[in-house]
Scaffold this motif. Structure first.
Motif, PDB file in Angstrom:
ATOM      1  N   ILE A 155      20.574  16.080  27.661  1.00 36.93           N
ATOM      2  CA  ILE A 155      19.791  16.020  26.431  1.00 36.93           C
ATOM      3  C   ILE A 155      18.799  17.178  26.483  1.00 36.93           C
ATOM      4  CG2 ILE A 155      18.124  14.382  27.431  1.00 36.93           C
ATOM      5  CD1 ILE A 155      17.779  13.206  24.599  1.00 36.93           C
ATOM      6  N   SER A 156      18.658  17.899  25.385  1.00 38.74           N
ATOM      7  CA  SER A 156      17.781  19.071  25.374  1.00 38.74           C
ATOM      8  C   SER A 156      16.324  18.648  25.562  1.00 38.74           C
ATOM      9  CB  SER A 156      17.931  19.829  24.046  1.00 38.74           C
ATOM     10  OG  SER A 156      17.419  19.046  22.978  1.00 38.74           O
ATOM     11  N   PHE A 157      15.494  19.607  25.936  1.00 38.76           N
ATOM     12  CA  PHE A 157      14.065  19.335  26.132  1.00 38.76           C
ATOM     13  C   PHE A 157      13.443  18.806  24.842  1.00 38.76           C
ATOM     14  CE2 PHE A 157       9.565  20.438  26.260  1.00 38.76           C
ATOM     15  CZ  PHE A 157       9.191  19.996  27.517  1.00 38.76           C
ATOM     16  N   PHE A 158      13.733  19.481  23.720  1.00 38.25           N
ATOM     17  CA  PHE A 158      13.197  19.046  22.427  1.00 38.25           C
ATOM     18  C   PHE A 158      13.762  17.685  22.036  1.00 38.25           C
ATOM     19  CE2 PHE A 158      13.495  18.836  17.767  1.00 38.25           C
ATOM     20  CZ  PHE A 158      12.140  18.942  17.447  1.00 38.25           C
ATOM     21  N   GLY A 159      15.070  17.488  22.296  1.00 41.94           N
ATOM     22  CA  GLY A 159      15.695  16.205  21.988  1.00 41.94           C
ATOM     23  C   GLY A 159      15.094  15.074  22.795  1.00 41.94           C
ATOM     24  N   CYS A 160      14.752  15.365  24.043  1.00 36.19           N
ATOM     25  CA  CYS A 160      14.151  14.365  24.929  1.00 36.19           C
ATOM     26  C   CYS A 160      12.770  13.957  24.417  1.00 36.19           C
ATOM     27  CB  CYS A 160      14.063  14.925  26.340  1.00 36.19           C
ATOM     28  SG  CYS A 160      13.538  13.719  27.586  1.00 36.19           S
ATOM     29  N   ILE A 161      11.941  14.951  24.073  1.00 33.34           N
ATOM     30  CA  ILE A 161      10.599  14.662  23.566  1.00 33.34           C
ATOM     31  C   ILE A 161      10.684  13.930  22.224  1.00 33.34           C
ATOM     32  CG2 ILE A 161       8.423  15.667  22.789  1.00 33.34           C
ATOM     33  CD1 ILE A 161       8.847  15.785  25.812  1.00 33.34           C
ATOM     34  N   SER A 162      11.652  14.292  21.393  1.00 35.29           N
ATOM     35  CA  SER A 162      11.829  13.617  20.103  1.00 35.29           C
ATOM     36  C   SER A 162      12.224  12.160  20.307  1.00 35.29           C
ATOM     37  CB  SER A 162      12.898  14.327  19.267  1.00 35.29           C
ATOM     38  OG  SER A 162      12.511  15.654  18.971  1.00 35.29           O
ATOM     39  N   GLN A 163      13.141  11.919  21.250  1.00 37.20           N
ATOM     40  CA  GLN A 163      13.557  10.546  21.533  1.00 37.20           C
ATOM     41  C   GLN A 163      12.383   9.718  22.041  1.00 37.20           C
ATOM     42  OE1 GLN A 163      16.240   9.618  24.912  1.00 37.20           O
ATOM     43  NE2 GLN A 163      17.598   8.655  23.420  1.00 37.20           N
ATOM     44  N   LEU A 164      11.587  10.306  22.928  1.00 33.89           N
ATOM     45  CA  LEU A 164      10.389   9.640  23.434  1.00 33.89           C
ATOM     46  C   LEU A 164       9.451   9.283  22.287  1.00 33.89           C
ATOM     47  CD1 LEU A 164       8.260  10.759  26.479  1.00 33.89           C
ATOM     48  CD2 LEU A 164       7.146  10.350  24.291  1.00 33.89           C
ATOM     49  N   HIS A 165       9.239  10.245  21.382  1.00 29.49           N
ATOM     50  CA  HIS A 165       8.317  10.024  20.260  1.00 29.49           C
ATOM     51  C   HIS A 165       8.785   8.874  19.377  1.00 29.49           C
ATOM     52  CE1 HIS A 165       5.621  10.831  16.901  1.00 29.49           C
ATOM     53  NE2 HIS A 165       6.682  10.738  16.115  1.00 29.49           N
ATOM     54  N   PHE A 166      10.042   8.912  18.937  1.00 31.86           N
ATOM     55  CA  PHE A 166      10.515   7.895  18.006  1.00 31.86           C
ATOM     56  C   PHE A 166      10.655   6.527  18.672  1.00 31.86           C
ATOM     57  CE2 PHE A 166      11.720  11.657  15.550  1.00 31.86           C
ATOM     58  CZ  PHE A 166      11.257  11.277  14.296  1.00 31.86           C
ATOM     59  N   PHE A 167      10.960   6.511  19.961  1.00 25.93           N
ATOM     60  CA  PHE A 167      11.046   5.234  20.666  1.00 25.93           C
ATOM     61  C   PHE A 167       9.683   4.553  20.682  1.00 25.93           C
ATOM     62  CE2 PHE A 167      10.823   2.603  24.488  1.00 25.93           C
ATOM     63  CZ  PHE A 167      11.936   1.801  24.310  1.00 25.93           C
ATOM     64  N   HIS A 168       8.631   5.293  21.021  1.00 27.87           N
ATOM     65  CA  HIS A 168       7.292   4.705  21.073  1.00 27.87           C
ATOM     66  C   HIS A 168       6.717   4.484  19.673  1.00 27.87           C
ATOM     67  CE1 HIS A 168       6.297   4.520  25.387  1.00 27.87           C
ATOM     68  NE2 HIS A 168       7.248   5.440  25.479  1.00 27.87           N
ATOM     69  N   PHE A 169       7.073   5.330  18.735  1.00 28.82           N
ATOM     70  CA  PHE A 169       6.642   5.149  17.347  1.00 28.82           C
ATOM     71  C   PHE A 169       7.168   3.832  16.791  1.00 28.82           C
ATOM     72  CE2 PHE A 169       8.051   6.547  12.860  1.00 28.82           C
ATOM     73  CZ  PHE A 169       7.011   5.864  12.261  1.00 28.82           C
ATOM     74  N   LEU A 170       8.466   3.611  16.906  1.00 24.97           N
ATOM     75  CA  LEU A 170       9.079   2.412  16.353  1.00 24.97           C
ATOM     76  C   LEU A 170       8.711   1.165  17.149  1.00 24.97           C
ATOM     77  CD1 LEU A 170      12.537   4.066  15.646  1.00 24.97           C
ATOM     78  CD2 LEU A 170      10.855   3.398  13.916  1.00 24.97           C
ATOM     79  N   GLY A 171       8.641   1.312  18.488  1.00 26.80           N
ATOM     80  CA  GLY A 171       8.296   0.169  19.328  1.00 26.80           C
ATOM     81  C   GLY A 171       6.877  -0.320  19.087  1.00 26.80           C
ATOM     82  N   SER A 172       5.918   0.594  19.027  1.00 20.82           N
ATOM     83  CA  SER A 172       4.529   0.195  18.796  1.00 20.82           C
ATOM     84  C   SER A 172       4.346  -0.359  17.385  1.00 20.82           C
ATOM     85  CB  SER A 172       3.591   1.393  19.016  1.00 20.82           C
ATOM     86  OG  SER A 172       3.899   2.462  18.128  1.00 20.82           O
ATOM     87  N   THR A 173       5.047   0.235  16.409  1.00 18.83           N
ATOM     88  CA  THR A 173       4.972  -0.269  15.039  1.00 18.83           C
ATOM     89  C   THR A 173       5.504  -1.692  14.961  1.00 18.83           C
ATOM     90  OG1 THR A 173       5.255   1.976  14.163  1.00 18.83           O
ATOM     91  CG2 THR A 173       5.660   0.157  12.645  1.00 18.83           C
ATOM     92  N   GLU A 174       6.598  -1.964  15.678  1.00 14.35           N
ATOM     93  CA  GLU A 174       7.160  -3.316  15.679  1.00 14.35           C
ATOM     94  C   GLU A 174       6.202  -4.319  16.313  1.00 14.35           C
ATOM     95  OE1 GLU A 174      11.120  -5.730  17.245  1.00 14.35           O
ATOM     96  OE2 GLU A 174      11.271  -3.701  16.446  1.00 14.35           O
TER      97      GLU A 174
END
Length: 304
Positions: A90-109
């Motif tokens: 997984i690319s560096f940018f893809g990794c950081i993006s996945q981290l961001h959306f995982f915590h964004f959606l998880g914390s929102t839930e």
């Protein structure tokens, strides 16, 4: 701004390195993902299409289903791809993006579950004031607040993680890009990142859980003293218990993973626990929140 680092991509080692288990796990997680998409998609469809379900409770339930669809999609497709691939990059940018959306959606839930519990508290304990307290404008404001808060919370972690220097191994001992596995690979001091992880994540998780618990606690106390029908009391307590079980299943693993210190010996255990709140809970939510709901079941039957 992303940090200049010698690592341009990461390798996700996944749930297991036993080749014989890869096809079995692929089928299992694919089935789980399909069930999650179908269940949450059906709820979202009926909530939007049926005017009788345009109430605060179903508005929040629709948001929860939307979150669960996105939440599963952040990690599961990449996991399924890696089960069939020999190069699990997984690319560096893809990794950081996945981290961001995982915590964004998880914390929102997590915050949305607290809002849903408060909605049930007002509906049961303050029925005469329900339409005044939970009016359309208030519901919109609450949902927008939790989505925006979740986004900026995740942005804090993704920016701070992207600024770290990764100069050594690029092998992530996890099935998706998360903060703790990345901190293991970082060169230099990560004390600030760990403090933010423990403090900010802990505050959001424990705060949301406490508010959820408090709402259900007051509901149960109110029902014991106000409800004289044993059948109504049993039905209400059963519904509250099923809802709260989903809350516990979501919050307890999150608190366990993100509050205790990171260590390489705990990473395998963290992966198993992460499956519970990132894969299992999005499948259970539509089942728990709708199986006991006659209105939703009636609409689904008419649609089918």
């Amino acid at each position: 701004m992303l940090n200049q680092t010698s690592v341009t991509e990461f390798l996700l080692l996944g749930v297991t390195d036993i080749q014989e288990l890869q096809p079995v796990l692929f089928v299992l997680f694919l089935a789980t993902y399909i069930v999650s998409l179908a269940g949450n998609g059906a709820i979202l469809m009926v909530v939007i299409s049926d005017s009788r379900l345009h109430s605060p409770m179903y508005f929040f339930l629709g948001n929860l289903s939307c979150l669960d669809i996105c939440y599963s999609t952040v990690t599961l497709p990449k996991m399924l791809e890696n089960f069939l691939s020999t190069h699990k990059a997984i690319s560096f940018f893809g990794c950081i993006s996945q981290l961001h959306f995982f915590h964004f959606l998880g914390s929102t839930e997590s915050m949305l579950l607290a809002v849903m519990a408060f909605d049930r508290f007002v509906a049961i304990c303050k029925p005469l004031h329900y339409t005044l307290i939970m009016n359309h404008q208030v519901c919109i404001q609450m949902v927008v607040t939790v989505w925006i808060t979740g986004f900026f919370y995740a942005l804090l972690h993704s920016v701070m993680t992207s600024r770290l220097n990764f100069c050594g191994s690029n092998h992530i001992r996890h099935f998706f890009c998360d903060i703790k596995p990345l901190l293991e690979l970082a060169c230099g001091n990560t004390d600030l990142n760990e403090w933010l992880l423990n403090t900010v994540t802990g505050t959001i998780a424990m705060g949301s859980f406490f508010l959820t618990f408090l709402s259900y606690f007051y509901i149960i106390i109110y029902l014991f003293f106000k409800t004289h029908s044993c059948s109504m009391l049993h039905k209400a307590l059963s519904t509250c218990a099923s809802h709260f079980s989903v809350v516990v299943l979501f919050f307890v693993p999150v608190v366990f993973i993100y509050i205790h210190p990171a260590s390489s010996s705990s990473m395998d255990q963290d992966q198993i626990i992460a499956v519970i709140y990132s894969v299992v809970t999005p499948v259970l939510n539509p089942l728990i929140y709708t199986l006991r709901n006659k209105e939703v079941k009636g609409v689904l039957r008419r649609v089918m």
